[in-house]
Design an enzyme around this catalytic site. Structure first.
Site, PDB file in Angstrom:
ATOM      1  N   HIS A   1      33.405  34.964  38.486  1.00 45.53           N
ATOM      2  CA  HIS A   1      33.880  35.167  37.108  1.00 45.53           C
ATOM      3  C   HIS A   1      33.037  34.451  36.054  1.00 45.53           C
ATOM      4  O   HIS A   1      33.563  33.772  35.165  1.00 45.53           O
ATOM      5  CB  HIS A   1      35.342  34.736  37.004  1.00 45.53           C
ATOM      6  CG  HIS A   1      36.303  35.615  37.758  1.00 45.53           C
ATOM      7  ND1 HIS A   1      36.088  36.958  37.967  1.00 45.53           N
ATOM      8  CD2 HIS A   1      37.493  35.337  38.370  1.00 45.53           C
ATOM      9  CE1 HIS A   1      37.101  37.463  38.653  1.00 45.53           C
ATOM     10  NE2 HIS A   1      37.960  36.512  38.917  1.00 45.53           N
TER      11      HIS A   1
ATOM     12  N   HIS B   1      41.691  39.747  32.953  1.00 51.98           N
ATOM     13  CA  HIS B   1      42.262  39.230  34.198  1.00 51.98           C
ATOM     14  C   HIS B   1      43.763  38.945  34.073  1.00 51.98           C
ATOM     15  O   HIS B   1      44.255  37.938  34.579  1.00 51.98           O
ATOM     16  CB  HIS B   1      41.501  37.972  34.621  1.00 51.98           C
ATOM     17  CG  HIS B   1      41.559  37.674  36.084  1.00 51.98           C
ATOM     18  ND1 HIS B   1      42.742  37.564  36.789  1.00 51.98           N
ATOM     19  CD2 HIS B   1      40.572  37.447  36.982  1.00 51.98           C
ATOM     20  CE1 HIS B   1      42.473  37.283  38.049  1.00 51.98           C
ATOM     21  NE2 HIS B   1      41.157  37.211  38.200  1.00 51.98           N
TER      22      HIS B   1
ATOM     23  N   GLU C   1      41.955  44.541  37.807  1.00 52.76           N
ATOM     24  CA  GLU C   1      40.825  44.133  36.969  1.00 52.76           C
ATOM     25  C   GLU C   1      39.815  45.275  36.945  1.00 52.76           C
ATOM     26  O   GLU C   1      39.081  45.485  37.905  1.00 52.76           O
ATOM     27  CB  GLU C   1      40.182  42.872  37.549  1.00 52.76           C
ATOM     28  CG  GLU C   1      41.150  41.715  37.701  1.00 52.76           C
ATOM     29  CD  GLU C   1      40.706  40.734  38.790  1.00 52.76           C
ATOM     30  OE1 GLU C   1      39.583  40.225  38.743  1.00 52.76           O
ATOM     31  OE2 GLU C   1      41.504  40.477  39.720  1.00 52.76           O
TER      32      GLU C   1
HETATM   33  C1  GLA Z   1      39.872  37.624  41.285  1.00 54.51           C
HETATM   34  C2  GLA Z   1      39.286  37.371  42.602  1.00 54.51           C
HETATM   35  C3  GLA Z   1      40.232  36.593  43.435  1.00 54.51           C
HETATM   36  C4  GLA Z   1      40.586  35.304  42.736  1.00 54.51           C
HETATM   37  C5  GLA Z   1      41.115  35.592  41.374  1.00 54.51           C
HETATM   38  C6  GLA Z   1      41.306  34.339  40.583  1.00 54.51           C
HETATM   39  O1  GLA Z   1      40.853  38.550  41.364  1.00 54.51           O
HETATM   40  O2  GLA Z   1      38.884  38.537  43.264  1.00 54.51           O
HETATM   41  O3  GLA Z   1      39.670  36.325  44.681  1.00 54.51           O
HETATM   42  O4  GLA Z   1      39.449  34.503  42.646  1.00 54.51           O
HETATM   43  O5  GLA Z   1      40.238  36.408  40.661  1.00 54.51           O
HETATM   44  O6  GLA Z   1      42.038  33.388  41.257  1.00 54.51           O
END
Ligand code: GLA
Length: 375
Positions: free
Chosen positions: A132, A206, A340
């Site tokens: 991220h 997110h 997402e």
């Molecule tokens: C995304 C990732 C997950 C996790 C979340 C945040 O969805 O794919 O593995 O890292 O973000 O916790």
């Protein structure tokens, strides 16, 4: 009426400076409240009210969605997303609740990629990978806010100017997201990203959802539809292997609705590796709605509509009850799910995936809609 409305607004602005800003028109409204400052920038909480009287709250810290208050089939309104009450909790708590994530959402294997013959190195914040956009990615920045005037619906624009090489990504990049809250209870997210030299881009929101109301039980009884005929299997570090696997005959086939919990415990390699669902689905992008969540108990429906090629379906497998959010709600294991919308994880290292190259010649333009209703 309009004049009266403007007069009331002017009085509010004058009597409560810093708390109220002006209305877009006589019914649609954006109000502004100070949350404090972060790295010298003012942080605000914006309340957007549509003609139905339904409300969302967003903040320029991480360009985040903080609260979404929508009715169930009996008209009872509750907040269905994760957020915090104050800025300090946003800074110290879970980094991603409701945030806009960039410059590269999801994972980049081992924090490395090559572009135009140059190897770039990123911070490893999710061993052994970058997640991220790195520890100080766009989710952790105060964006520049602007309440938009003369729009059909309440709308706020957030802009982030990312300096060249911040978090290891090349390019002076300007990212904009406009949040619009329509009278049909749609959150429209319009993204525009530009750069002054070649770079990579993957941007998402997110938000976590629980259609019972955030902090009220888990999401295993939510019914999910994802219009995706294939997904990208991962290794044990959640990096795609490069395979594009058909969902046919697997627990990843959500082309007809299934409860989240129905197959999540199946003996299937990808559910083990993902600790549940934490995978990129390759959207068919044929019908208008790409994914839908339905809570049979409240009747609430969330539809996700995007122009992006993928969606990460994540079932809150890393939530552990250590985070307490708005109104004292505790976010337990699998008490929220994310959809997402995005390009595929690790695309800069995967020649078979759609390109995530951003050039100075062509801005990245994209829209995703979260649409709420009942049935
Ligand atoms: C995304 C990732 C997950 C996790 C979340 C945040 O969805 O794919 O593995 O890292 O973000 O916790």
């Amino acid at each position: 009426m309009l004049k009266q409305g403007l007069f009331i607004c002017a009085v509010l602005v004058l009597t409560m400076p810093g708390i109220f800003s002006c209305v877009n028109n006589k019914k649609d409204m954006v109000t502004t409240e100070s949350l404090g400052t972060f790295e010298g920038k003012d942080v605000f909480l914006y309340t957007l009210t549509n003609k139905k009287g339904d409300v969302i709250r967003i903040t320029n810290y991480g360009a985040s969605i903080v609260e979404i208050n929508v009715p169930d089939r009996d008209g009872q309104k509750t907040n269905v997303t994760f957020g915090y009450d104050d800025l300090d909790s946003y800074i110290k708590g879970d980094p991603y609740f409701g945030k806009v994530v960039g410059q590269y959402a999801n994972r980049i294997a081992k924090g490395r990629f090559s572009l135009d013959g140059v190897e770039y190195t990123l911070a490893i914040n999710n061993e052994p990978n970058t997640l991220h956009g790195g520890p100080t990615g766009w989710h952790s920045r105060a964006w520049d806010p602007e309440v938009l005037k003369n729009t059909d619906y309440p709308a706020v624009k957030f802009t982030y100017h990312k300096p060249d090489m911040e978090e290891g990504y090349p390019g002076n990049v300007v990212a904009e997201v406009v949040y619009t809250w329509t009278d049909d209870n749609e959150i429209i997210m319009d993204y525009k990203v530009t750069t002054d030299r070649n770079t990579v881009i993957n941007i998402t929101n997110h938000a976590y959802f629980n259609l019972h109301g955030s902090g009220q039980g888990d999401i295993l009884d939510h019914e999910i539809l994802i219009r995706a005929s294939a997904f990208t299997p991962v290794d044990s570090t959640l990096i795609p292997t490069g395979e594009l696997r058909s969902v046919e005959g697997t627990p990843f086939d959500f082309r007809t609705p299934h409860l989240t919990g129905e197959r999540i415990g199946d003996e299937y390699d990808q559910l083990k590796l993902g600790r549940g669902y934490d995978h990129n689905f390759i959207l068919d992008n044929i019908e208008e709605v790409d994914a839908e969540v339905y809570d049979p108990s409240t009747g609430r429906v969330l539809q996700v509509i995007t122009d992006q090629p993928g969606v990460q379906f994540y079932t809150g497998n890393f939530l552990d009850g250590t985070q307490t959010g708005r109104g004292g709600k505790v976010y337990a294991y699998r008490s929220g799910l994310c959809l997402e919308t995005q390009h595929f994880p690790d695309s800069p290292n995967q020649p078979g995936f759609p390109s995530v190259l951003l050039t100075p010649e062509e801005p990245f333009l994209s829209s995703t809609i979260y649409r709420f209703s009942v049935r």
